[in-house]
Design an enzyme around this catalytic site. Structure first.
Site, short mmCIF file in Angstrom:
data_model
loop_
_atom_site.label_atom_id
_atom_site.label_comp_id
_atom_site.label_asym_id
_atom_site.label_seq_id
_atom_site.Cartn_x
_atom_site.Cartn_y
_atom_site.Cartn_z
N GLU A 173 0.85 -1.18 0.00
CA GLU A 173 0.00 0.00 0.00
C GLU A 173 0.89 1.24 0.00
OE1 GLU A 173 -2.10 -0.81 3.64
OE2 GLU A 173 -2.66 -2.78 2.87
N GLU A 201 -3.80 -6.84 3.27
CA GLU A 201 -2.54 -7.36 3.81
C GLU A 201 -2.35 -8.87 3.56
OE1 GLU A 201 -4.46 -5.21 5.26
OE2 GLU A 201 -3.15 -3.47 5.52
N GLN A 227 2.01 -1.99 5.91
CA GLN A 227 2.27 -0.57 6.19
C GLN A 227 2.65 -0.30 7.64
OE1 GLN A 227 -0.81 2.63 5.17
NE2 GLN A 227 0.63 2.64 3.47
N ASP A 240 1.11 -3.05 13.35
CA ASP A 240 -0.19 -3.40 13.93
C ASP A 240 -1.08 -4.13 12.92
OD1 ASP A 240 -0.40 -1.79 16.72
OD2 ASP A 240 0.81 -0.71 15.26
N TYR A 241 -0.87 -3.88 11.64
CA TYR A 241 -1.74 -4.51 10.62
C TYR A 241 -1.18 -5.84 10.12
CZ TYR A 241 -3.41 0.16 11.18
OH TYR A 241 -3.84 1.32 11.75
N HIS A 275 -0.92 2.27 16.05
CA HIS A 275 0.32 2.65 15.37
C HIS A 275 1.51 2.59 16.32
CE1 HIS A 275 -2.81 4.42 12.79
NE2 HIS A 275 -1.99 4.17 11.80
#
Ligand SMILES: Cc1ncc(C[n+]2csc(CCOP(=O)(O)OP(=O)(O)O)c2C)c(N)n1
Ligand SMILES: [Mg+2]
Length: 854
Positions: free
Chosen positions: A545, A576, A598, A601-602, A643
């Protein structure tokens, strides 16, 4: 909710939607010298969603009677294999069985469209297909059922992955990719439903890159101009998973040669389609993907009945042609399939299918329908088909017998050898004891497994521990050691690459710094590193992304899309799981993807596929496949709940088989990328989210210097306390160490640099030998990364013996970090926390010198 009875399939034989309107398409083109397959109109179930008509391709070699009979034989061999497999489980010769009965005929049609160089990502029903493409013998099928750990006998998984998990071997003995254009290839199946989809997308994406990127045309052993199709198979119920939809959407966006077949038997174990799929039809709900015409974006979607051999062969020929030539993704919804033996050996389907449904399934069994068709079209006589069925049964019986002998004879020999040695021990110690009984039990065990042998030997040695070391005792011990080593190879080997490009074999090249070298933003160090690597190796590409046009949210790829083109530095949708899958599939095919998540956390969206697919790939194929994918992300600390995460415990618990690098700055990160991009192993690199704008000195060999994995670095030498940390905590600990020095405490600060592997040379234990005190500090929740480091140092390295004080762990609070600078201060370990933790240790040791602060 009360469950309604599943609707009977005949009800949804309501008028098929045909295209062109008014009639279904012709079957294989008639022509001189070609055996045409007449398809009588009442059986003409080939359906196609409305779109521009594509040319009807002719089979390269038209089908002959012999082909039909070969297919019939294969179908029946497969059926007999399923029937026999179930019996083997019930006889106790295998632990579990899941089979391809009821799905034979469409797989034969798919196999006829599958060419050398193509790839499959599928699931446990595909035994007929694998046999039809010549990548599964029935002996191998039974070897897998029995869990034969010999890779020669069971080349897919060496008995590791349970039956019905197919794979071809893609690596040679040295761990190098073989010429995959010459073989029919299958990626290695995994059990989690729909998890074949992300990897499938990546294998199809590789074809696009091979075709469209001229720099890749040189890799003729990897691709023939991108002509390869990635064939996927999935059960109807598994299409309910999110990653199915994510992968299909992505394939439509990317326009890649991905051909997905849905084997629809109306059930997912006991749960019928009304609970699984809106409108009970995956093709109906995916209809919006259908492209509007040639050259338009989107899919081709076909619907065809799973017992209609002629319609299936025709459909697959058409579908594969458009997919291969035009790189149009295709969905083939294969309906009206059955499960003659139910879902698996775990239970019987009589529990949840109505009598009507069961008799419908019997009547629509694709093998019976194939027989009817062959007879009706005059391709065979009853007698011929009876003979084929009988011969198929005999073939399977012979394969089963041979596979069992191949599996069991070596175990019996091992047992006999062990018993012979143990008998000598008994002779030494007499027969009136428990040892004798133990050995007798092993002797009379008619179906020993290897654990029985080793267990008996270990217990036997326990019994004679007080007896003087005799010749017999030493012989048993030697044999036991050998068996343990052999079983470690069978069950614990190949987690990582064994090739000369394993990370541990990459030559170390020190970073060099020109006098007066520029101080630049950290992100510029990375940018220069990627630039150099992209120039060096055209197979490297980066996707994610915001990676393309703007060069990622932190600008490490800034300008690189302009320089290397859109196929090398590429934006993706927000997805993701399939970003990672795209990387896994492309890496399997010999490319070198860097896939970006990115923010750390993701990573959660991708952890499942990283864990289930990538991390265990080498292990579950016993070195038969590899996917050297680099996953790049950033985290540890910035702002707020989503984040600032540093979920190392999650990562360390789920990604064994990958390397995990946690560089403290961008120069260290560059060193890891340089190492990893030269090696053939998958890794996760977690950069410090708050470090891109900090100044670093750029090495003059920024694209060449390499950092070894598993070697910590002492950032500050000290004598009183060792603080072991990594990532963005390094700066905090160094600041605390400065303040501690002001009060007379000397701290040794160690950056572990990589968590997997962890300090392979035990440098931290050396440090503890000097300081005798240790603090493990990180930003994970308590019991996460700190507990992992503590276990390694105290347990594995045995450094507990050097400690004069309780080891301490300093982690973040047990919740997600709160937003704002205050949220950060009170959620994450800060300089004062480090100071106080170290000070307390010293205060305990020398209370008068370091008087209590609070
Ligand atoms: C993620 C996940 N959830 C649950 C399961 C257990 N499970 C195995 S097969 C299956 C049903 C799959 O049905 P379908 O996709 O229709 O394939 P079929 O077996 O009918 O061919 C389930 C729920 C699993 N393997 N993975
Ligand atoms: Mg199903």
């Amino acid at each position: 909710m009360a469950r309604r009875a599943a609707p009977l399939p005949p009800k949804y034989t309501a008028k098929p939607r045909c295209y062109p309107p008014g009639g279904c398409s012709v079957f294989l083109r008639h022509g001189p010298g070609r055996l045409a397959l007449p398809l009588t109109s009442h059986r003409s179930h080939y359906l196609r969603m409305p779109t521009a008509e594509t040319a009807v391709p002719a089979l390269a070699t038209p089908l002959t009677k012999a082909d039909f009979l070969t297919d019939y034989r294969l179908a029946w061999e497969s059926r007999h294999a399923s029937l026999a497999g179930r019996k083997e489980v019930f006889m106790g010769k295998a632990k579990f069985g899941i089979f391809g009965d009821g799905k034979e005929v469409p797989q034969l049609a798919m196999a006829r469209a599958f060419q050398n160089g193509d790839f499959r990502a599928g699931y446990y029903r595909d035994q007929t297909f694998m046999a039809a493409i010549g990548q599964l013998t029935w002996e191998q099928y039974f070897a897998q059922l029995y869990a034969n750990p010999d890779v020669e006998a069971e080349p897919a998984t060496a008995g590791r992955a349970m039956n019905g998990h197919f794979a071809t071997r893609m690596l040679d003995e040295d761990g190098h990719l073989m010429d995959l254009t010459l073989t029919k290839n299958s990626s290695a199946d995994i059990s989690p439903t729909a998890s074949q989809m992300p990897r499938l997308l990546g294998m199809a994406y590789a074809s696009k890159l091979f075709r469209q990127n001229p720099e890749l045309h040189q890799f003729t052993h990897l691709s023939n101009n991108g002509n390869e199709i990635a064939f996927g198979t999935i059960g109807n119920a598994s299409t309910s998973e999110g990653m199915f939809f994510e992968a299909l959407n992505a394939a439509g966006v990317l326009q890649v040669p991905m051909l997905v077949s849905v084997w629809d038997d109306h059930y997912g174990i006991s749960v019928p389609a009304e609970y699984q799929t809106t409108k009970q039809s995956i093709s109906a709900i995916m209809a919006g993907l259908q492209r509007d015409g040639e050259g338009e974006p989107g899919f081709e979607i076909y619907v065809v009945r799973g017992w209609d051999y002629a319609g299936l062969v025709d459909t697959y020929q058409r579908a594969a042609a458009v997919c291969r030539e035009q790189h149009v993704p295709v969905l083939i919804h294969v309906t009206e399939l059955t499960q003659p033996q139910g879902h698996s050996t775990s239970g019987s389907h009589e529990r949840y299918k109505s009598k009507d449904r069961l008799s419908w399934e019997e009547a629509h069994d694709c093998l019976h329908k194939l027989r009817e068709w062959l007879l009706a079209e005059g391709h065979a006589t009853e007698l011929e088909l009876d003979d084929i069925e009988k011969a198929a049964a005999a073939t399977i019986k012979a394969a089963r017998t041979a596979a069992w002998a191949d599996f069991f004879d070596p175990i019996k020999a091992e047992r006999d050898e062990a018993v012979a040695l143990l008998d000598k021990l008994v002779a030494d110690t007499g027969t009136e004891n428990a040892l004798h009984e133990l050995v007798e039990q092993l002797k009379v065990n008619s179906t020993p497994i290897r654990a029985d042998i080793v267990r008996t030997m270990r217990r036997a040695l326990r019994h004679v521990r007080h007896v003087k070391r005799s010749h017999g005792r030493c012989a048993v011990q030697r044999q036991l050691e050998q068996l343990l080593a052999e079983n470690a190879d069978r069950y614990n080997s190949n987690l990582f690459s064994q090739s000369e490009r394993a990370v541990g074999n990459i030559e170390e090249v020190a970073a060099t710094f020109a006098p007066g070298a520029a101080q630049v933003d950290g992100r510029e160090v990375l940018q220069a590193c990627f630039d150099a690597n992209f120039q060096r190796d055209p197979s490297i590409f980066a996707i994610g992304e915001d990676v393309g046009k703007i060069g990622d949210v932190n600008q490490a790829f800034a300008g690189l899309q302009d320089k290397f083109g859109e196929l090398r530095v590429t934006d993706t949708g927000i997805r993701e799981c399939t970003i990672v899958g795209q990387g896994i599939g492309a890496a399997l095919r010999g490319l070198r993807p860097i896939t970006e998540i990115q923010y750390l956390d993701y990573l959660l969206y991708a952890v499942q596929i990283l864990s289930d697919d990538l991390a265990c790939l080498q292990y579950r194929t016993k070195g038969g496949q590899k996917a050297p994918l680099i996953v790049r992300t950033r985290g540890h600390r910035l702002e707020g709940v989503w984040h600032s995460g540093s979920p190392m415990g999650m990562i360390l618990g789920s990604l064994r088989g990958m390397h995990v690098c946690v560089p403290r700055n961008m120069t260290q990160a560059a060193g890891f990328y340089n190492t990893l991009l030269r090696s053939d192993e998958p890794a996760l690199v977690i950069e410090c989210l708050n470090g891109y704008r900090l100044k670093e000195t750029i090495p003059s060999n920024v694209g060449e210097f390499t950092l070894p994995l598993g070697r910590p670095e002492v950032l500050l030498a000290g004598t009183d306390v060792t603080v072991v940390t990594y990532g963005s905590m390094c700066r905090i600990v160094l600041e605390a160490a400065k303040q501690l020095a002001d009060v007379g405490i000397s701290v040794e600060v160690i950056d572990v640099q990589t968590l997997l592997p962890f300090d392979v040379e035990h440098l931290i234990a050396d440090s503890l030998q000097r300081t005798n005190r240790v603090v493990f500090a990180d930003e994970d929740v308590p019991g996460g990364g700190t507990a992992f480091m503590l276990q390694h140092v105290l347990d594995e390295q045995g450094a507990y013996r050097f400690l004069d004080a309780q080891p301490r762990c300093l982690a973040a609070q047990a919740h997600r970090p709160a937003y704002s600078s205050d949220g950060d201060y009170f959620s994450k370990p800060n300089v004062e926390d480090v100071f106080d933790t170290v000070y307390e240790l010293m205060s305990e040791a020398e209370p008068e010198r370091f008087t209590e602060i609070y």
